[in-house]
Design a protein around this motif. Sequence first.
Motif, PDB file in Angstrom:
ATOM      1  N   LYS A  32      49.923  38.141  39.215  1.00  0.00           N
ATOM      2  CA  LYS A  32      50.075  38.215  40.676  1.00  0.00           C
ATOM      3  C   LYS A  32      49.647  39.578  41.210  1.00  0.00           C
ATOM      4  O   LYS A  32      49.011  39.680  42.255  1.00  0.00           O
ATOM      5  CB  LYS A  32      51.528  37.925  41.076  1.00  0.00           C
ATOM      6  N   VAL A  33      49.996  40.637  40.483  1.00  0.00           N
ATOM      7  CA  VAL A  33      49.602  42.004  40.874  1.00  0.00           C
ATOM      8  C   VAL A  33      48.085  42.144  40.840  1.00  0.00           C
ATOM      9  O   VAL A  33      47.471  42.691  41.756  1.00  0.00           O
ATOM     10  CB  VAL A  33      50.276  43.049  39.953  1.00  0.00           C
ATOM     11  N   ARG A  34      47.488  41.616  39.762  1.00  0.00           N
ATOM     12  CA  ARG A  34      46.023  41.663  39.636  1.00  0.00           C
ATOM     13  C   ARG A  34      45.349  40.899  40.768  1.00  0.00           C
ATOM     14  O   ARG A  34      44.365  41.353  41.350  1.00  0.00           O
ATOM     15  CB  ARG A  34      45.595  41.043  38.301  1.00  0.00           C
ATOM     16  N   LEU A  35      45.878  39.708  41.059  1.00  0.00           N
ATOM     17  CA  LEU A  35      45.297  38.842  42.094  1.00  0.00           C
ATOM     18  C   LEU A  35      45.370  39.492  43.476  1.00  0.00           C
ATOM     19  O   LEU A  35      44.466  39.341  44.293  1.00  0.00           O
ATOM     20  CB  LEU A  35      46.026  37.485  42.108  1.00  0.00           C
ATOM     21  N   ALA A  36      46.467  40.221  43.721  1.00  0.00           N
ATOM     22  CA  ALA A  36      46.626  40.911  45.018  1.00  0.00           C
ATOM     23  C   ALA A  36      45.544  41.976  45.208  1.00  0.00           C
ATOM     24  O   ALA A  36      45.059  42.202  46.315  1.00  0.00           O
ATOM     25  CB  ALA A  36      48.007  41.544  45.100  1.00  0.00           C
ATOM     26  N   GLN A  62      36.835  30.498  32.845  1.00  0.00           N
ATOM     27  CA  GLN A  62      37.902  30.704  31.857  1.00  0.00           C
ATOM     28  C   GLN A  62      38.431  32.136  31.905  1.00  0.00           C
ATOM     29  O   GLN A  62      39.642  32.365  31.803  1.00  0.00           O
ATOM     30  CB  GLN A  62      37.369  30.401  30.447  1.00  0.00           C
ATOM     31  N   TYR A  63      37.512  33.093  32.083  1.00  0.00           N
ATOM     32  CA  TYR A  63      37.911  34.501  32.190  1.00  0.00           C
ATOM     33  C   TYR A  63      38.840  34.699  33.396  1.00  0.00           C
ATOM     34  O   TYR A  63      39.878  35.343  33.292  1.00  0.00           O
ATOM     35  CB  TYR A  63      36.662  35.385  32.338  1.00  0.00           C
ATOM     36  N   TYR A  64      38.462  34.118  34.546  1.00  0.00           N
ATOM     37  CA  TYR A  64      39.239  34.291  35.776  1.00  0.00           C
ATOM     38  C   TYR A  64      40.621  33.643  35.654  1.00  0.00           C
ATOM     39  O   TYR A  64      41.621  34.176  36.106  1.00  0.00           O
ATOM     40  CB  TYR A  64      38.468  33.700  36.958  1.00  0.00           C
ATOM     41  N   LEU A  65      40.646  32.477  35.000  1.00  0.00           N
ATOM     42  CA  LEU A  65      41.913  31.763  34.798  1.00  0.00           C
ATOM     43  C   LEU A  65      42.861  32.567  33.910  1.00  0.00           C
ATOM     44  O   LEU A  65      44.057  32.665  34.187  1.00  0.00           O
ATOM     45  CB  LEU A  65      41.640  30.387  34.165  1.00  0.00           C
ATOM     46  N   LYS A  66      42.300  33.179  32.872  1.00  0.00           N
ATOM     47  CA  LYS A  66      43.113  33.962  31.940  1.00  0.00           C
ATOM     48  C   LYS A  66      43.628  35.245  32.591  1.00  0.00           C
ATOM     49  O   LYS A  66      44.765  35.650  32.384  1.00  0.00           O
ATOM     50  CB  LYS A  66      42.278  34.301  30.697  1.00  0.00           C
ATOM     51  N   ARG A  67      42.772  35.876  33.389  1.00  0.00           N
ATOM     52  CA  ARG A  67      43.137  37.170  33.973  1.00  0.00           C
ATOM     53  C   ARG A  67      44.021  37.053  35.203  1.00  0.00           C
ATOM     54  O   ARG A  67      44.953  37.823  35.389  1.00  0.00           O
ATOM     55  CB  ARG A  67      41.859  37.951  34.323  1.00  0.00           C
ATOM     56  N   TYR A  68      43.736  36.047  36.058  1.00  0.00           N
ATOM     57  CA  TYR A  68      44.462  35.939  37.333  1.00  0.00           C
ATOM     58  C   TYR A  68      45.326  34.680  37.459  1.00  0.00           C
ATOM     59  O   TYR A  68      46.058  34.529  38.427  1.00  0.00           O
ATOM     60  CB  TYR A  68      43.474  35.960  38.507  1.00  0.00           C
ATOM     61  N   GLY A  69      45.179  33.765  36.501  1.00  0.00           N
ATOM     62  CA  GLY A  69      45.950  32.516  36.570  1.00  0.00           C
ATOM     63  C   GLY A  69      45.478  31.597  37.673  1.00  0.00           C
ATOM     64  O   GLY A  69      46.230  30.756  38.161  1.00  0.00           O
ATOM     65  N   ARG A 114      56.814  37.886  32.756  1.00  0.00           N
ATOM     66  CA  ARG A 114      56.083  39.168  32.747  1.00  0.00           C
ATOM     67  C   ARG A 114      54.587  38.936  32.993  1.00  0.00           C
ATOM     68  O   ARG A 114      53.960  39.646  33.785  1.00  0.00           O
ATOM     69  CB  ARG A 114      56.301  39.842  31.391  1.00  0.00           C
ATOM     70  N   MET A 115      54.058  37.904  32.337  1.00  0.00           N
ATOM     71  CA  MET A 115      52.631  37.585  32.482  1.00  0.00           C
ATOM     72  C   MET A 115      52.325  37.091  33.896  1.00  0.00           C
ATOM     73  O   MET A 115      51.315  37.474  34.501  1.00  0.00           O
ATOM     74  CB  MET A 115      52.218  36.528  31.442  1.00  0.00           C
ATOM     75  N   ILE A 116      53.218  36.245  34.442  1.00  0.00           N
ATOM     76  CA  ILE A 116      53.030  35.721  35.804  1.00  0.00           C
ATOM     77  C   ILE A 116      53.032  36.879  36.813  1.00  0.00           C
ATOM     78  O   ILE A 116      52.187  36.933  37.713  1.00  0.00           O
ATOM     79  CB  ILE A 116      54.124  34.688  36.155  1.00  0.00           C
ATOM     80  N   PHE A 168      25.141  37.642  30.810  1.00  0.00           N
ATOM     81  CA  PHE A 168      25.105  37.877  32.253  1.00  0.00           C
ATOM     82  C   PHE A 168      26.383  38.587  32.689  1.00  0.00           C
ATOM     83  O   PHE A 168      27.479  38.221  32.278  1.00  0.00           O
ATOM     84  CB  PHE A 168      24.922  36.567  33.011  1.00  0.00           C
ATOM     85  N   ALA A 169      26.203  39.615  33.522  1.00  0.00           N
ATOM     86  CA  ALA A 169      27.330  40.433  33.972  1.00  0.00           C
ATOM     87  C   ALA A 169      27.788  39.998  35.354  1.00  0.00           C
ATOM     88  O   ALA A 169      26.965  39.697  36.223  1.00  0.00           O
ATOM     89  CB  ALA A 169      26.916  41.897  34.012  1.00  0.00           C
ATOM     90  N   TRP A 170      29.103  39.976  35.531  1.00  0.00           N
ATOM     91  CA  TRP A 170      29.708  39.728  36.854  1.00  0.00           C
ATOM     92  C   TRP A 170      30.217  41.093  37.308  1.00  0.00           C
ATOM     93  O   TRP A 170      31.301  41.525  36.927  1.00  0.00           O
ATOM     94  CB  TRP A 170      30.836  38.704  36.716  1.00  0.00           C
ATOM     95  N   ALA A 171      29.414  41.775  38.111  1.00  0.00           N
ATOM     96  CA  ALA A 171      29.627  43.202  38.396  1.00  0.00           C
ATOM     97  C   ALA A 171      30.962  43.486  39.071  1.00  0.00           C
ATOM     98  O   ALA A 171      31.673  44.413  38.681  1.00  0.00           O
ATOM     99  CB  ALA A 171      28.485  43.732  39.249  1.00  0.00           C
ATOM    100  N   SER A 172      31.342  42.702  40.084  1.00  0.00           N
ATOM    101  CA  SER A 172      32.583  42.989  40.821  1.00  0.00           C
ATOM    102  C   SER A 172      33.821  42.818  39.949  1.00  0.00           C
ATOM    103  O   SER A 172      34.856  43.433  40.179  1.00  0.00           O
ATOM    104  CB  SER A 172      32.687  42.104  42.067  1.00  0.00           C
ATOM    105  N   GLU A 173      33.724  41.970  38.909  1.00  0.00           N
ATOM    106  CA  GLU A 173      34.844  41.759  37.984  1.00  0.00           C
ATOM    107  C   GLU A 173      34.723  42.622  36.728  1.00  0.00           C
ATOM    108  O   GLU A 173      35.589  42.597  35.861  1.00  0.00           O
ATOM    109  CB  GLU A 173      34.930  40.287  37.579  1.00  0.00           C
ATOM    110  N   ASN A 174      33.592  43.337  36.627  1.00  0.00           N
ATOM    111  CA  ASN A 174      33.360  44.233  35.491  1.00  0.00           C
ATOM    112  C   ASN A 174      33.462  43.494  34.150  1.00  0.00           C
ATOM    113  O   ASN A 174      34.116  43.956  33.220  1.00  0.00           O
ATOM    114  CB  ASN A 174      34.342  45.410  35.543  1.00  0.00           C
TER     115      ASN A 174
END
Length: 207
Positions: free
Chosen positions: A149-153, A111-118, A143-145, A65-71
């Motif tokens: 944060k940039v991704r989440l913004a 899990q994907y969202y947690l890994k990508r955006y924390g 650096r990861m944090i 299953f694809a989550w389109a907005s998150e690609n």
Amino acid sequence: MGISRDSRHKHRKTGGRRNIHQKKRKYEMGRPVALCKVGLRRVHPVRCRGGNMKYRAMRLDHGNFAWASENCAKKVRILDVVYNATSNELVRTKTLVKNAIVQIDAQQFKQYYLKRYGVDLGKKSKDKDKKKEDEEPAKKSRRMIKKQKVRLAKSKIDPLVEEEFQSGRLLACVASRPGQCGRCDGYVLEGDELQFYKRKLEKKKKN
């Protein structure tokens, strides 16, 4: 007699009967419906015209299953069939067909969202902040944090989808044809489409 897709047995437009002048042909042949159900995977290969193969899914419990907005797309567990525009009978019998609305397990996307955006989508906002404060310094580099944060913004998540994550189940639509290709793939519902089906389900509950 077998299933035939010819039109010789049908009445004329005017209502008159037709004389059948030839027998059934092999190329007009049809087969019984698959009526794929939710359950442990069972797929039958079927040889078709020209030596081609179809894969008739009888039972399926996982799909991509694809989550389109998150690609992103994940292989997730199919939990239940909740809506079908064709018939409520297909919901009652948990039949997987194209365009059926199903509930899928949200864990993989969480899990994907947690890994990508924390950010842990399953938690409410207060709990999120607390957990962030506790975990981040110990586990992640600066650096990861900063990167997260940039991704989440930049990211924007549908409030209705975020609400669904708290229950651990997402509404999704089946886009493949399980009886033809032996797979049950689809996409997570978002935006207007999700609102539409939420309304339909609430209406169904009231009735």
